[in-house]
Design a protein around this motif. Structure first.
Motif, PDB file in Angstrom:
ATOM      1  N   ILE A 115       0.845  -1.180   0.000  1.00  0.00           N
ATOM      2  CA  ILE A 115       0.000   0.000   0.000  1.00  0.00           C
ATOM      3  C   ILE A 115       0.885   1.237   0.000  1.00  0.00           C
ATOM      4  CG2 ILE A 115      -1.945  -1.120   1.172  1.00  0.00           C
ATOM      5  CD1 ILE A 115      -0.974   0.206   3.769  1.00  0.00           C
ATOM      6  N   HIS A 116       0.323   2.332  -0.481  1.00  0.00           N
ATOM      7  CA  HIS A 116       1.077   3.587  -0.465  1.00  0.00           C
ATOM      8  C   HIS A 116       0.125   4.767  -0.330  1.00  0.00           C
ATOM      9  CE1 HIS A 116       0.417   2.930  -4.882  1.00  0.00           C
ATOM     10  NE2 HIS A 116      -0.048   4.166  -4.770  1.00  0.00           N
ATOM     11  N   GLY A 117       0.690   5.894   0.026  1.00  0.00           N
ATOM     12  CA  GLY A 117      -0.026   7.149   0.115  1.00  0.00           C
ATOM     13  C   GLY A 117       0.877   8.257  -0.365  1.00  0.00           C
ATOM     14  N   GLY A 118       0.296   9.389  -0.700  1.00  0.00           N
ATOM     15  CA  GLY A 118       1.124  10.472  -1.184  1.00  0.00           C
ATOM     16  C   GLY A 118       0.333  11.708  -1.498  1.00  0.00           C
ATOM     17  N   ILE A 155      13.490   5.091  -4.051  1.00  0.00           N
ATOM     18  CA  ILE A 155      14.409   4.419  -3.140  1.00  0.00           C
ATOM     19  C   ILE A 155      13.604   3.348  -2.436  1.00  0.00           C
ATOM     20  CG2 ILE A 155      15.852   4.684  -1.093  1.00  0.00           C
ATOM     21  CD1 ILE A 155      16.141   7.621  -1.798  1.00  0.00           C
ATOM     22  N   ASP A 156      14.080   2.098  -2.501  1.00  0.00           N
ATOM     23  CA  ASP A 156      13.430   1.066  -1.688  1.00  0.00           C
ATOM     24  C   ASP A 156      14.446   0.507  -0.714  1.00  0.00           C
ATOM     25  OD1 ASP A 156      14.686  -1.348  -2.459  1.00  0.00           O
ATOM     26  OD2 ASP A 156      13.210  -1.798  -3.967  1.00  0.00           O
ATOM     27  N   PHE A 157      13.962   0.188   0.434  1.00  0.00           N
ATOM     28  CA  PHE A 157      14.822  -0.251   1.525  1.00  0.00           C
ATOM     29  C   PHE A 157      14.709  -1.758   1.716  1.00  0.00           C
ATOM     30  CE2 PHE A 157      13.626   4.149   2.211  1.00  0.00           C
ATOM     31  CZ  PHE A 157      14.861   4.739   2.378  1.00  0.00           C
ATOM     32  N   SER A 158      14.709  -2.503   0.584  1.00  0.00           N
ATOM     33  CA  SER A 158      14.603  -3.966   0.657  1.00  0.00           C
ATOM     34  C   SER A 158      15.884  -4.591   1.199  1.00  0.00           C
ATOM     35  CB  SER A 158      14.269  -4.548  -0.712  1.00  0.00           C
ATOM     36  OG  SER A 158      15.247  -4.178  -1.660  1.00  0.00           O
ATOM     37  N   PRO A 212      12.753  -9.273   7.327  1.00  0.00           N
ATOM     38  CA  PRO A 212      12.631 -10.306   6.311  1.00  0.00           C
ATOM     39  C   PRO A 212      11.350 -10.279   5.477  1.00  0.00           C
ATOM     40  CG  PRO A 212      12.325 -11.231   8.496  1.00  0.00           C
ATOM     41  CD  PRO A 212      12.707  -9.811   8.675  1.00  0.00           C
ATOM     42  N   SER A 213      10.244  -9.737   5.967  1.00  0.00           N
ATOM     43  CA  SER A 213       8.995  -9.891   5.231  1.00  0.00           C
ATOM     44  C   SER A 213       8.424  -8.595   4.664  1.00  0.00           C
ATOM     45  CB  SER A 213       7.946 -10.533   6.142  1.00  0.00           C
ATOM     46  OG  SER A 213       7.708  -9.692   7.246  1.00  0.00           O
ATOM     47  N   MET A 214       8.986  -7.444   4.995  1.00  0.00           N
ATOM     48  CA  MET A 214       8.454  -6.193   4.484  1.00  0.00           C
ATOM     49  C   MET A 214       9.552  -5.139   4.351  1.00  0.00           C
ATOM     50  SD  MET A 214       6.409  -4.774   7.782  1.00  0.00           S
ATOM     51  CE  MET A 214       6.593  -3.039   7.654  1.00  0.00           C
ATOM     52  N   TYR A 215       9.299  -4.153   3.479  1.00  0.00           N
ATOM     53  CA  TYR A 215      10.243  -3.053   3.336  1.00  0.00           C
ATOM     54  C   TYR A 215       9.519  -1.788   2.862  1.00  0.00           C
ATOM     55  CZ  TYR A 215      10.181  -4.429  -1.585  1.00  0.00           C
ATOM     56  OH  TYR A 215       9.786  -4.749  -2.862  1.00  0.00           O
ATOM     57  N   PRO A 216       9.938  -0.623   3.354  1.00  0.00           N
ATOM     58  CA  PRO A 216       9.355   0.647   2.925  1.00  0.00           C
ATOM     59  C   PRO A 216      10.030   1.165   1.653  1.00  0.00           C
ATOM     60  CG  PRO A 216      10.865   1.018   4.723  1.00  0.00           C
ATOM     61  CD  PRO A 216      10.820  -0.461   4.498  1.00  0.00           C
ATOM     62  N   TYR A 217       9.359   2.092   0.994  1.00  0.00           N
ATOM     63  CA  TYR A 217       9.946   2.746  -0.172  1.00  0.00           C
ATOM     64  C   TYR A 217       9.407   4.159  -0.311  1.00  0.00           C
ATOM     65  CZ  TYR A 217       5.673   2.132  -2.874  1.00  0.00           C
ATOM     66  OH  TYR A 217       4.378   2.204  -3.314  1.00  0.00           O
ATOM     67  N   LEU A 218      10.162   5.000  -1.021  1.00  0.00           N
ATOM     68  CA  LEU A 218       9.768   6.364  -1.383  1.00  0.00           C
ATOM     69  C   LEU A 218       9.893   6.498  -2.887  1.00  0.00           C
ATOM     70  CD1 LEU A 218      11.711   8.393   1.316  1.00  0.00           C
ATOM     71  CD2 LEU A 218       9.256   7.982   1.244  1.00  0.00           C
ATOM     72  N   GLY A 237       4.897   7.345  -0.670  1.00  0.00           N
ATOM     73  CA  GLY A 237       5.608   6.549   0.316  1.00  0.00           C
ATOM     74  C   GLY A 237       4.748   5.351   0.653  1.00  0.00           C
ATOM     75  N   GLY A 238       5.372   4.177   0.789  1.00  0.00           N
ATOM     76  CA  GLY A 238       4.573   2.993   1.072  1.00  0.00           C
ATOM     77  C   GLY A 238       5.377   1.876   1.667  1.00  0.00           C
ATOM     78  N   VAL A 239       4.690   0.757   1.850  1.00  0.00           N
ATOM     79  CA  VAL A 239       5.285  -0.447   2.414  1.00  0.00           C
ATOM     80  C   VAL A 239       4.907  -1.630   1.537  1.00  0.00           C
ATOM     81  CG1 VAL A 239       5.315  -1.996   4.408  1.00  0.00           C
ATOM     82  CG2 VAL A 239       5.156   0.455   4.756  1.00  0.00           C
TER      83      VAL A 239
END
Length: 173
Positions: free
Chosen positions: A46-49, A135-138, A143-149, A166-168
């Motif tokens: 999901i994301h928002g912005g 940018i993703d923070f994978s 181990p199961s989730m990562y945020p991104y911008l 921005g989302g996860v």
């Protein structure tokens, strides 16, 4: 000299990319070569912005599907919160290229279609394209989730809108 938000954000992404590349080159000189098995997995999120041109908040979801080690296909849908009785949706099909598997920086492009329901409009569907950097923070140790911008430029009907998202993402196993 006045700078727009778009120029500032692009400058930040370029600086982060250059810093990441310099750090990776320095790390390669210090560490012995190790072959690491890379696991490629799909993710959903999901994301928002905010759409800065129309001053509208947005919320949506996406699915990132790998097409190889460096490429992903990312279909997404966004709902825009408008001030009046207008309904606005945007559907995207973007291709994402990540130059380094464990890196932060990515960029891409794709197609976009927008559904806009206004009483004064003859046609409700418009088609165009997207350009994006993010940018993703994978590479984080979660181990199961990562945020991104992500910064996204959408060109529809000869008008360009800029959105910052921005989302996860949750990794599907």
């Amino acid at each position: 000299m006045r700078r727009s938000w778009t120029q500032v954000i692009i400058g930040l992404f370029v600086l982060i990319f250059l810093a990441q590349t310099a750090d990776a080159q320095q790390w390669r000189r210090r560490q012995p070569v190790r072959h690491k098995k890379v696991r490629i997995a799909s993710s959903i999120g999901i994301h928002g912005g905010n759409d800065f041109k129309n001053d509208q908040f947005l919320a949506g979801g996406q699915l990132w599907m790998p097409l190889g080690i460096f490429w992903k296909f990312a279909p997404s849908a966004d709902y825009y919160f408008t001030q009046n009785d207008t309904t606005r949706w945007q559907f995207n099909g973007d291709f994402i290229f990540k130059p380094r598997i464990n890196g932060l920086f990515y960029f891409g492009a794709g197609v976009a279609t927008q559904y806009l329901n206004e009483k004064s409009m003859d046609t409700q569907w418009d088609f165009g394209g997207n350009l994006l950097v993010g940018i993703d923070f994978s590479g984080l140790r979660v181990p199961s989730m990562y945020p991104y911008l992500q910064a996204r430029w959408t060109i529809i009907d000869k008008q360009t809108t800029f959105s910052l998202l921005g989302g996860v993402n949750l990794i599907l196993r």
